[in-house]
Design an enzyme around this catalytic site. Structure first.
Site, PDB file in Angstrom:
ATOM      1  N   GLY A 118       0.833  -1.201   0.000  1.00 20.40           N
ATOM      2  CA  GLY A 118       0.000   0.000   0.000  1.00 20.40           C
ATOM      3  C   GLY A 118       0.867   1.251   0.000  1.00 20.40           C
ATOM      4  N   ASP A 143      -8.160  -0.671   1.974  1.00 20.07           N
ATOM      5  CA  ASP A 143      -8.653   0.710   2.118  1.00 20.07           C
ATOM      6  C   ASP A 143      -8.968   1.372   0.774  1.00 20.07           C
ATOM      7  OD1 ASP A 143      -8.015   0.207   4.739  1.00 20.07           O
ATOM      8  OD2 ASP A 143      -6.176   1.401   4.723  1.00 20.07           O
ATOM      9  N   ARG A 187      -9.072   3.292   7.450  1.00 18.30           N
ATOM     10  CA  ARG A 187      -8.190   4.391   7.865  1.00 18.30           C
ATOM     11  C   ARG A 187      -8.809   5.757   7.563  1.00 18.30           C
ATOM     12  NH1 ARG A 187      -2.604   3.117   9.166  1.00 18.30           N
ATOM     13  NH2 ARG A 187      -2.541   1.280   7.857  1.00 18.30           N
ATOM     14  N   ARG A 291      -9.860  -8.151   6.666  1.00 17.03           N
ATOM     15  CA  ARG A 291      -8.582  -8.431   6.003  1.00 17.03           C
ATOM     16  C   ARG A 291      -8.342  -9.929   5.817  1.00 17.03           C
ATOM     17  NH1 ARG A 291      -4.540  -4.448   8.606  1.00 17.03           N
ATOM     18  NH2 ARG A 291      -3.295  -6.302   8.969  1.00 17.03           N
TER      19      ARG A 291
HETATM   20  O1  F6P Z   1      -4.463  -0.276   5.867  1.00 12.37           O
HETATM   21  C1  F6P Z   1      -5.196  -1.431   6.140  1.00 12.37           C
HETATM   22  C2  F6P Z   1      -5.715  -1.414   7.543  1.00 12.37           C
HETATM   23  O2  F6P Z   1      -6.442  -2.606   7.763  1.00 12.37           O
HETATM   24  C3  F6P Z   1      -6.579  -0.197   7.902  1.00 12.37           C
HETATM   25  O3  F6P Z   1      -7.873  -0.261   7.381  1.00 12.37           O
HETATM   26  C4  F6P Z   1      -6.490  -0.225   9.402  1.00 12.37           C
HETATM   27  O4  F6P Z   1      -6.706   1.043   9.943  1.00 12.37           O
HETATM   28  C5  F6P Z   1      -5.090  -0.696   9.655  1.00 12.37           C
HETATM   29  O5  F6P Z   1      -4.656  -1.370   8.475  1.00 12.37           O
HETATM   30  C6  F6P Z   1      -4.919  -1.628  10.826  1.00 12.37           C
HETATM   31  O6  F6P Z   1      -3.566  -1.905  11.002  1.00 12.37           O
HETATM   32  P1  F6P Z   1      -3.010  -3.024  11.976  1.00 12.37           P
HETATM   33  O7  F6P Z   1      -3.168  -4.348  11.276  1.00 12.37           O
HETATM   34  O8  F6P Z   1      -1.595  -2.656  12.186  1.00 12.37           O
HETATM   35  O9  F6P Z   1      -3.821  -2.971  13.224  1.00 12.37           O
END
Ligand code: F6P
Length: 386
Positions: A118, A143, A187, A291
């Site tokens: 990303g 995102d 995000r 995810r």
């Molecule tokens: O950028 C992808 C994402 O899933 C965002 O939507 C979210 O805010 C962030 O990453 C979460 O990150 P982590 O996996 O570090 O908690």
């Protein structure tokens, strides 16, 4: 005369998403079938390149990968080679390890590096390009906030998962006459909230780009009640904020290049709505569920097209570019044109207009058009620009 095979390195960086393995599979198959190239996969993003941790990937090892979520290479959202966290004693210090990455790349006799990631990964990748590494970027993120491409892979799968969840929330909302709030990731961009909100029939969709007016949100709920619709579904992006208020920060990750983790706005929203309307609210935060799991058919195809094209770009010598999708055709844009930028939802985006035509409340008063609301002095006075 012996013909030397080209060697490509591949890595996956940043947060994972469905479709990463599909890209790896497409890269390996195309490299092998079309050009007889060899593929080396670095483990855990740039960490693997800096620490010389890698694996050879052949066509046998990608068997069954198309539908598998996550990434067989592992990933890291802390491994920026220019700002690399190293534990010294009890504390992390950040060092520039980019020269080590270049050294490892060269000593392995690699001809190109395909980086799947990303905005953070593309930033680092543009930096590696400036240091002379022939790189190609492949845009991933749930995102959907990368500039230069109409869509990133991972986004559709996240929208599919969120929509399924909203569908399920709908039935229980109806039974109990409640306001149900579904919080989705994304995000600072509202793409997931907007798309899943429309696909799931949300009554109110709140996105980070349009700070919401809580009175207008409650008015929409009251209005539905007066029409005999005794439940409401709110889909809220994790970066949403009220007019004059702030985003809700869930966590600060000190040794991550992007330190802020958002989450929890839905609880604040629920308390405000209950206070103002006396209607019971419940909150569901979908978080990392968006995810995980298998990529949707759309993402399998997009990830595969990106992976195949990235290898053709290596063969053509089209380096320092990001492979993108524009009007459903593959294309490429210079990496430096995307690094450090974000693609946010604009107030006049067709999907925003679609939501408005459906009568969806986007956090603005009914007696004002969204344009008026976004332009209004009131809003401008009250939005806090960070
Ligand atoms: O950028 C992808 C994402 O899933 C965002 O939507 C979210 O805010 C962030 O990453 C979460 O990150 P982590 O996996 O570090 O908690």
């Amino acid at each position: 005369m012996a013909i030397t095979r080209k060697r490509i390195g591949v890595l996956t960086g940043g947060g994972d998403c469905p479709g990463l393995n599909a890209v790896i599979r497409a890269v390996v198959k195309t490299a092998h079938n079309d050009y007889g190239m060899e593929v080396i996969g670095f483990k855990d993003g740039y960490e693997g390149l800096i620490e010389n941790r890698y694996m050879h990937i052949d066509t046998k090892s990608v068997s069954g990968l198309l539908s598998r979520g996550g990434t067989i290479l592992g990933t890291s959202n802390r491994a920026d080679p220019f700002n690399f966290p190293v534990l010294q004693g009890d504390e992390y210090v950040h060092l520039d390890r980019s020269s080590q990455a270049v050294l490892n790349f060269e000593s392995m006799g690699l001809d190109a590096l395909i980086c799947i990631g990303g905005d953070g990964t593309m930033n680092a990748t543009a930096g590696m390009a400036a240091k002379g590494i022939p790189v190609i970027g492949v845009p991933k993120t749930i995102d959907n906030d990368l500039v230069g491409t109409d869509v990133t892979f991972g986004f559709d799968s996240a929208v599919v998962s969120a929509t399924e969840a909203i569908d399920k929330i709908h039935t229980t909302a109806q039974s109990h006459h409640r306001v149900m709030i579904v919080e989705v990731m994304g995000r600072y961009a509202g793409w997931i909230a907007l798309h899943s909100g429309i696909a799931g029939g949300g009554d109110i969709i709140l996105i980070p780009e349009i700070p919401y007016d809580i009175e207008s949100v409650c008015e929409k709920i009251r209005d539905r009640t007066s029409q005999g619709k005794n439940f409401s579904i709110i889909v809220v992006g994790e970066g949403a904020k009220p007019i004059g208020g702030d985003m809700v920060v869930a966590k600060i990750i000190e040794n991550s290049p992007e330190k802020i983790r958002l989450g929890g706005i839905s609880h604040q929203l629920a308390a405000q709505i209950e206070g103002l309307t006396n209607i019971e609210c419940r909150v569901t935060i979908l978080g990392h569920l968006l995810r995980g799991g298998a990529p949707s058919a759309f993402d399998r195809i997009l990830a595969t097209r990106f992976g195949v094209e990235a290898v053709h770009m290596v063969e053509r010598g089209d380096f320092n570019q990001l492979v993108v999708l524009k009007n459903n055709s593959l294309s490429q844009v210079p990496l430096e044109s995307v690094a450090g930028k974000q693609r946010l939802v604009e107030c006049d985006h067709p999907m925003v207009k679609t939501a408005l035509s459906l009568g969806v409340c986007l956090g603005h008063p009914e007696n004002m058009t969204l344009d008026e609301y976004c332009d209004s002095a009131v809003l401008h006075n009250k939005i806090k620009f960070e």
